[in-house]
Design an enzyme around this catalytic site. Structure first.
Site, PDB file in Angstrom:
ATOM      1  N   SER A 204     -30.127 -33.790 -14.204  1.00 11.89           N
ATOM      2  CA  SER A 204     -30.221 -33.720 -15.661  1.00 11.89           C
ATOM      3  C   SER A 204     -30.722 -35.050 -16.198  1.00 11.89           C
ATOM      4  CB  SER A 204     -28.844 -33.402 -16.261  1.00 11.89           C
ATOM      5  OG  SER A 204     -27.947 -34.474 -16.018  1.00 11.89           O
ATOM      6  N   LYS A 205     -30.775 -35.139 -17.522  1.00 11.59           N
ATOM      7  CA  LYS A 205     -31.307 -36.335 -18.181  1.00 11.59           C
ATOM      8  C   LYS A 205     -30.504 -37.579 -17.820  1.00 11.59           C
ATOM      9  CE  LYS A 205     -32.802 -38.071 -22.677  1.00 11.59           C
ATOM     10  NZ  LYS A 205     -33.000 -37.771 -24.107  1.00 11.59           N
TER      11      LYS A 205
END
Length: 424
Positions: A204-205
């Site tokens: 994810s980010k």
């Protein structure tokens, strides 16, 4: 059947690193088998689809060299075709309209038997048909569902192999029902493992994976990112690690794709990026990074090139040559006050003029000869000569070779910095 594969991103977000790995595996599979790689923008979700996301996807793929072999197809433009096939299923009695009168249409899922995915990576995966409910083909707002549009588009576009993330496995039996009902030939499926963060959570980010174009802005080479992503979940038979895109296409096939999830390793990516930078010529590096190289000579770039991990390191690595003055710590000043250090600095200043004439390569040779002479005439060990000299010239414990520093700093800066050290 000729190999035709597709990458089908939705323009509802930026191009994620996991999506790029999927695109890359499709691209490499097509190249290996002399097939076609095509791009389909799945923009049926008009509320969330945005032009900036589509532009990010196209820019990212172009930067990586993963261009489609045909003009991109936009799914929303094929709406009329999707509705024709819904009408066909209604006419055959395999679908029915919403009893409550909305525009929704449902597909009758077979109530008995089983559906087997003959997966080229995972092996056979079996589902019991009774575990599935009738599936929506057209929603109450009139839009067509993902699973239906994908089947129609893949069949109409002649897609032979569907290579995608294993998170799509649950969609595959639903799509096989529709292939069968519509009389389409079944493509071959390959579900590739997921990419996880170092904490083994979904990438994810927070793992630094918001957009591929962020890696571009951070100073990664496309060759490095492609090379790294190819090795996430796949290993060439010869175990090679440094591979260019054409080589990857020659070596890649699905039989060596892992069944297990891969861990995103930033250190390995950085190592590969460093190796790819080393493979570039100074002229290539200079030409393609004009902004980062502003004020940096090609001679300086040649010296710092092998120290670069990211392209964005260029200004920092070059700063030691370009900065007007340097600051020493109190501890460094104490080192520079040593009698042996002062002896070295005076010897260098006295003989400095012997370096600066002829070609740059000749100056490097004479600078090294000067260093060797100072070691001999002072009777000091090399460490007693080289260490304080580096501290005096750079205020750093490591960096470019001293012969490069003496030459590229030039006589004025070298003399100024050594006299400054003597002033302590």
């Amino acid at each position: 059947m000729a190999v035709r594969v597709r990458f089908a991103p939705s323009p509802t977000g930026y191009l994620h690193i996991g999506s790029v790995r999927t695109a890359l595996f499709n691209y490499l599979f097509a190249r290996h088998h002399g097939g076609r790689f095509v791009l389909r923008i799945e923009d049926t979700d008009q509320e969330r689809s945005r032009k900036e996301f589509e532009e990010d996807i196209l820019a990212g793929l172009a930067w990586l060299g993963l261009q489609s072999d045909e003009p991109p197809v936009r799914q929303n433009a094929r709406r009329a075709l999707h509705l024709q096939y819904i009408a066909k299923l209604l006419d055959s009695g395999q679908a029915y309209k919403d009893p409550e009168g909305s525009p929704a249409v449902f597909f009758k899922v077979p109530a008995e038997g089983e559906t087997v995915i003959k997966d080229l990576v995972k092996g056979d995966i079996t589902f019991q048909n009774k575990d599935f409910k009738d599936q929506v083909l057209r929603k109450s707002d009139g839009s067509v569902t993902y699973n239906f549009a994908v089947v129609v588009d893949d069949a109409e576009m002649g897609i032979s192999h569907i290579i995608r993330g294993e998170d799509h496995i649950s969609n595959t039996p639903k799509q096989i029902f529709l292939y069968t009902a519509l009389g389409f030939p079944l493509p071959q499926f390959a579900h590739i493992p997921m990419i996880l963060g170092p904490d083994r959570a979904k990438l994810s980010k927070r793992h630094g994976a918001a957009s591929v174009n962020e890696y571009r802005r951070a100073g990664y080479l496309p060759e490095a990112l492609v090379n790294y992503l190819a090795l996430l979940g796949w290993t060439p038979a010869d175990g090679a690690e440094l591979l260019a895109l054409p080589e990857l296409g020659q070596k890649f096939d699905l039989d060596r794709v892992s069944k297990s999830n891969s861990i995103f390793d930033l250190e390995k990516l950085n190592w590969l990026n460093c190796q790819k930078i080393k493979q570039l010529s100074v002229d290539e590096l200079y030409k393609n990074n004009a902004e980062l190289c502003r004020g940096v000579s090609k001679e300086i770039l040649a010296v710092i090139k092998d120290e670069l991990v990211l392209l964005n390191d260029i200004p920092d690595k070059a700063a030691v040559f370009l900065t007007a003055s340097i600051e020493h710590t109190p501890e460094q000043k104490e080192e520079l006050r040593a009698d042996s250090a002062k002896l070295v600095f005076r010897e260098i200043i006295a003989k400095l003029g012997d370096i600066y004439y002829g070609s740059i390569e000749e100056q490097y040779v004479r600078a090294q000869a000067l260093l060797d002479t100072v070691v001999q005439c002072t009777g000091l060990k090399k460490g007693q000569v080289f260490h304080p000299l580096r501290i005096a010239l750079t205020a750093q414990k490591s960096g470019p070779g001293l012969k490069f520093l003496l030459t590229l700093l030039g006589p004025d800066k070298v003399k100024e910095r050594l006299q400054n050290a003597l002033g302590y």
